[in-house]
Structures are given as structure tokens and as C-alpha cells.
Design a protein around this motif. Structure first.
Motif, PDB file in Angstrom:
ATOM      1  N   ALA A 180      33.040  61.673  50.466  1.00  0.00           N
ATOM      2  CA  ALA A 180      31.926  62.569  50.778  1.00  0.00           C
ATOM      3  C   ALA A 180      31.093  62.939  49.557  1.00  0.00           C
ATOM      4  N   HIS A 181      31.615  62.698  48.360  1.00  0.00           N
ATOM      5  CA  HIS A 181      30.869  63.064  47.157  1.00  0.00           C
ATOM      6  C   HIS A 181      31.367  62.253  45.961  1.00  0.00           C
ATOM      7  N   TRP A 192      29.335  69.045  43.759  1.00  0.00           N
ATOM      8  CA  TRP A 192      27.909  69.268  43.987  1.00  0.00           C
ATOM      9  C   TRP A 192      27.164  69.383  42.660  1.00  0.00           C
ATOM     10  N   GLU A 193      27.761  70.054  41.686  1.00  0.00           N
ATOM     11  CA  GLU A 193      27.142  70.153  40.358  1.00  0.00           C
ATOM     12  C   GLU A 193      26.977  68.766  39.746  1.00  0.00           C
ATOM     13  N   GLY A 547      25.477  72.670  49.828  1.00  0.00           N
ATOM     14  CA  GLY A 547      24.840  71.476  49.283  1.00  0.00           C
ATOM     15  C   GLY A 547      23.417  71.300  49.761  1.00  0.00           C
ATOM     16  N   ASP A 548      23.126  70.113  50.281  1.00  0.00           N
ATOM     17  CA  ASP A 548      21.771  69.796  50.740  1.00  0.00           C
ATOM     18  C   ASP A 548      21.341  70.635  51.929  1.00  0.00           C
ATOM     19  N   ASP A 549      22.288  71.296  52.604  1.00  0.00           N
ATOM     20  CA  ASP A 549      21.946  72.139  53.756  1.00  0.00           C
ATOM     21  C   ASP A 549      21.575  73.564  53.360  1.00  0.00           C
ATOM     22  N   THR A 550      21.626  73.873  52.067  1.00  0.00           N
ATOM     23  CA  THR A 550      21.405  75.256  51.633  1.00  0.00           C
ATOM     24  C   THR A 550      20.074  75.804  52.133  1.00  0.00           C
TER      25      THR A 550
END
Length: 563
Positions: A180-181, A192-193, A547-550
Motif C-alpha cells: 500500500a505504500h 506517508w512522509e 494521506g491523499d484523502d485528507t
């Protein structure tokens, strides 16, 4: 005494060097299949990226230097193709033919081979791994010959380092990871960072998707992903993991587990006269007790030394410590590091654990250049024993993870971190270092002073509890959870009835920016008899988990004029 060592580099060469220092009379033969017996494989991505300019700088030792300094008989280009444990011989193939060598002690250090995904086109000439000096030289030659687009399959440590290196050379880089990452061992909130830093470097990250084919072309290859994406590539780097290179030894009856050689605490294989070290061995995880290979240079070097001790000083050799898997990687301006177990490993092993999230600065906040160390710490809620830690930041990450790796090796509890006497001066640290703070928060959790909730549970919390945001007004307007109640923590004591009214009998789950103010608010609420908990890591951790949904999930309000 004749000691035959199969494979050089970290484990094999450290064993050979230690054996010579212990016994001047022993005949020590090192058989290496490749061209280089002692090279810095961890430095390969930095040669590809141009930071290391001379390929010879990667050669730590040569057969000639090893013969001169340690009287070692080092034989590159010699591949072991058979072992006879009963006759105590190995069969060796080289350009000079096939021969048999007898041994009194045999040390296996064959390392691991790069895995290739079983997809069409993976043998294209434009596809390479990054495991040897020859791989690195070939990749740099491709870059120098005009390659402009690179696709990297696998975003583990080597894959991420290769992405950084190729981006630094000006290539358009796409990084593909099935997990997933990037850096799958990292917790999602820290990964995420890393993803954000890769994007800042210009790397196009494709996570949670597999490559299904490499289509060779005359001018370039095309890497096809499972979601239909097609990536043009002048070169493709495969870094999807490694497998122990042990088939010859397993065929000889030396016990293996999943291809990894099984050894005891002294590196003995269970077959008389045969030891094994390095990436090809199965180590016992000190946290979970599971058996798995640890493909890291540090443990291999240390194990090689201790195996030599066991061969030449039996009964006096210290046991090989169980490696915690401490690792570190640079990603642009950030560093990511880890030690011990992560949440997924702990859950899979059924190990009870609690997790702490902290965002303390690496040095005094008033001193120029202060930046946060995003730290995650796992501990046993019963005993307090430290189980694992991870960190990401611009500076000071290595120091904190090394301290925590030492604490884990020493069997410390989370409370023991409070009392560590760490170096402090404004340019270097804080009077309460983030490691000390982890101990303080952990102690509060264990003794009931603090209750935590986690960003992973945000949907469940929003459905069953009142979310209370205790940040300042300007922070609230920059993004908050829909339906949350906003009361700055400095106003909370006078507005408890408002909290009770909005909660309507539901629990209250508090958040702030990093977890400090919400912990204060939790104490106020708990004293008032309200069921409350503080968000571990606060909004900083929540944003990383979303993440991208923030931006889709959080609501924003326009700033007040003059506010």
C-alpha cells in the motif's frame, strides 16, 4: 587446520579476518562466485546517483590486499556446486575446471539472490537488478548513454535509494510497489512522509499495484501495471526482494527453512563441521520469536566474527545476538529508520501492544533549524517492554533509533526511557528529548493517566463518539473533522457543560495538533467524570493516515479578516 568459507562480502570476510587474528597457522580459503570478494553493496545506489564517483571506491578489499594483510587465500570466480558433509569436501567450479577441496571447518556465507517477478518480458536487456558492482556500473552506463526514463519495481530500501539516485541524475522516475505504500515495513503514517518526499523529488509513486508485464521495444520498454497504466522505460530496476542462495547446500542435506539455512546461537547448522552466516541464514526474531532471514550488513558482520570465535575458541564464544532488524534509509531531505517489530508483525504474531506517536523537535525549538522527528513506539501494555520503534524526519532520526535499538536490546520498558541521560545542548537536543517524552507518555498510558485513541479508528470514533478539537481557531479553520466540536483547550474548564450537551452521553475523543494539548484536555475531562481519550499523535498523525484523502475528508473554513 583448513577453514573453507563460501562467499565473501560481510559475513564471510569478517569470519575470515577474525579467524586469522585468532590463529596464524590456520589455512583459510575464501571461495567467491563473483568477481569481487569484499565490496560495499550498500553503497551501490550512491554510485548510480553519482555521489560516489569511482567504482573502485566500492571495493573494500581485494584478494591481493587480503593476502598481504591477513594471509588469506581468496579465490574469486570460484563457485561451490556441491558439498559432501560426510567426506568433508566441497566441489568447486572455476575457469580452471572442477576440483574438490577438503575442509576441517566449513562456513557458508552465500548471501541472497535478487528475486525476479514471474511476469512476461522480465528478462529484457533493459531490466536490471542492483546487487553487485557490475549491476551498478551497468546502470550508470545506461544513464550516461542517454537513458531518460526509469521504472523501479519494488519500493523497499534498495528501490527507494535507486529512485532517489536516478532522480538526482535527472531521469523521470516511476516507482511501483505492490504494497500500500513505499517502504512496506514502515507504519502507514510514517510512510506517508516518505511518499511526499519522493514526490517532491519528482518520483511518480504507484503504490498498491503490481507490474504485470514488461513489453520490450526497439527504442524503449513498456512496463504494464495491473490497473492498466503503461510506463515507458529506458531502463527498469527490479528490487522486489531477495531469496537465500542456498539450493546447493539444501541439496546436500543441510537443514533449511523456506530456503534459509537454520543455525543455532553459534551459527552451527546442525551438520557437524558446518557453520553459516549472513543473508542466507534464518534468524530468530527477538520480539516475536518467529524465524526469518535478516538481509542486513551489520548482523552479518557481527555473526561472522562470532562464528570464527566458535570454530577456534569453542566454549568461549559469545552467542550470536538475535537481530532486531535495525535499518535506515535516506530519502531526499528526509531520513526513515526502524528497529524491532511493526504493528503488522506484532498483530500477526499475536503479541499484545500499544502504540505511541510523537512529533518532538530534534533540538531546542528556539534554536534555528528545529524540525520534528516523527516517532512511533510500540510496547507491551502488560510488562511495558519495548517492542519496536520507527522514525522519519529531516534530522536526528538516526540518533533516536539507535538509542531505541539499544534500549530494545537491553530489554528496557517504555518507562525506562524517561530516565535515559541523553546529551543536551540547544543545537543538538532538548532537555526532554523525544525519546524521554515517549517514556513519559508510555508511563501515563500504562498507569491510566492517559487514554489514547488512534487515527486508524477515525470512522468508528466519528460514528460512536463526540470528537472534540481543542486547537486554536486558526488551526481549526485550516482543516477539521466534520461534526467535531471546537473548544480551545484553554477554554475547556469553563465550557464542560457544553461538552456534555454535545456528547449526549457519548464518549468524548479529543484531538489537537500533536497530542500535547489533547492530553491536557483529557485530564480535565476525566477529572470531570467524562469518558475521554486523546488522539495519539494528533492531527499530524491523522493527516498522514488519511494521506491523499485528507482534503476530501477534512472541512475547512475561510480565515477571518485580520485573523
Amino acid at each position: 587446520m583448513r577453514i573453507v568459507i563460501v562467499g565473501g562480502v560481510a559475513g564471510g570476510m569478517s569470519c575470515a579476518a577474525r579467524a586469522r587474528r585468532l590463529d596464524e597457522d590456520a589455512e583459510i580459503i575464501v571461495l567467491e562466485r563473483g568477481a569481487h570478494v569484499s565490496f560495499a553493496n550498500c553503497g551501490l545506489p550512491y554510485f548510480v546517483g553519482g555521489e560516489i564517483e569511482d567504482p573502485d571506491a566500492l571495493l573494500v578489499q581485494t584478494p591481493a590486499s587480503l593476502r598481504a594483510s591477513l594471509a588469506l587465500d581468496v579465490r574469486p570466480g570460484h563457485e561451490v556446486v556441491g558439498v559432501d558433509p560426510d567426506g568433508k569436501t566441497v566441489t568447486v567450479r572455476s575457469d580452471g575446471g572442477v576440483e574438490q577441496l577438503s575442509y576441517d571447518a566449513l562456513v557458508l556465507s552465500p548471501g541472497a539472490a535478487a528475486s525476479l517477478p514471474p511476469i512476461p518480458g522480465i528478462r529484457s536487456p533493459r531490466v536490471r537488478t542492483l546487487r553487485t558492482v557490475e549491476d551498478a556500473v551497468a546502470l550508470r552506463r545506461q544513464v550516461g548513454s542517454g537513458a531518460r526514463r526509469a521504472v523501479i519495481l519494488g519500493a523497499g530500501f534498495i528501490g527507494v535509494e535507486a529512485a532517489e539516485a536516478l532522480a538526482a541524475q535527472g531521469l523521470e522516475v516511476s516507482l511501483v510497489e505492490l504494497a500500500a505504500h513505499p517502504l512496506p515495513p514502515l507504519e502507514r503514517e510514517l510512510a506517508w512522509e516518505v511518499s511526499q518526499e519522493l514526490r517532491r523529488l519528482g518520483v511518480d509513486v504507484h503504490a498498491g499495484v503490481a507490474a504485470t508485464a514488461v513489453e520490450p521495444g526497439s527504442a524503449a520498454d513498456t512496463v504494464v501495471l495491473a490497473d492498466g497504466t503503461r510506463l515507458s522505460a529506458d531502463l527498469v530496476v527490479v528490487s522486489v526482494g531477495v531469496r537465500p542462495d542456498t539450493a546447493v547446500f539444501e541439496n546436500a542435506g543441510i537443514p533449511c527453512d523456506g530456503g534459509a539455512l537454520i543455525v543455532d546461537e553459534h551459527g552451527r547448522t546442525g551438520v557437524a563441521g558446518i557453520w553459516a552466516v549472513g543473508d542466507a541464514t534464518a534468524s530468530i526474531d527477538p520480539i516475536t520469536g518467529s524465524r526469518r532471514p535478516v538481509a542486513l550488513a551489520g548482523p552479518a558482520n557481527r555473526a561472522g566474527r562470532l562464528v570464527a570465535d566458535d570454530i577456534l575458541r569453542p566454549g568461549l564464544a559469545r552467542p550470536i545476538p538475535r537481530p532486531a532488524g535495525t535499518a535506515i534509509v535516506r530519502v531526499g531531505a528526509r531520513t526513515a529508520a526502524l528497529t524491532g517489530a511493526n504493528r503488522a508483525t506484532l498483530a500477526a504474531a499475536g503479541v499484545a501492544h500499544r502504540t505511541l506517536h510523537l512529533h518532538g523537535n530534534q533540538h531546542a525549538g528556539y534554536f534555528p533549524g528545529a524540525s520534528p522527528v516523527h516517532l512511533v513506539v510500540h510496547f507491551d501494555p502488560g510488562s511495558g517492554r519495548l517492542l519496536g520503534a520507527q522514525a522519519v524526519g529531516r534530522d536526528g532520526v538516526d540518533k533516536r533509533i539507535d538509542v531505541l535499538a539499544t534500549a530494545i536490546a537491553a530489554g528496557f520498558s517504555v518507562e525506562d526511557l524517561i530516565d535515559l541521560d541523553l546529551a543536551y545542548s540547544p543545537p543538538y537536543g532538548q532537555a526532554k528529548d523525544v525519546v524521554n517524552l515517549a517514556g513519559m507518555v508510555g508511563e501515563n498510558v500504562r498507569n491510566g493517566t492517559l487514554s489514547l485513541w488512534y487515527a486508524d479508528d477515525v470512522d468508528e470514533v466519528r460514528a460512536s463518539a463526540l470528537v472534540l478539537d481543542v486547537r486554536r481557531a486558526e488551526e481549526w479553520r485550516s482543516g477539521h473533522l466534520p461534526g467535531a466540536l471546537h473548544i480551545p483547550h484553554t477554554e475547556l474548564r469553563g465550557r464542560l457543560n457544553e461538552v456534555r450537551e454535545h456528547a449526549g452521553g457519548r464518549p468524548v475523543r479529543v484531538l489537537c495538533a500533536s497530542g500535547v494539548r489533547s492530553a491536557i484536555a483529557h485530564r480535565v475531562l476525566a477529572h470531570a467524570g467524562i469518558d475521554s481519550a486523546s488522539l495519539s499523535g494528533g492531527m499530524q498523525t491523522l493527516r498522514a493516515v488519511l494521506g491523499d484523502d485528507t482534503d476530501r475528508i477534512l472541512e475547512k473554513e475561510p480565515a477571518l479578516v485580520g485573523g
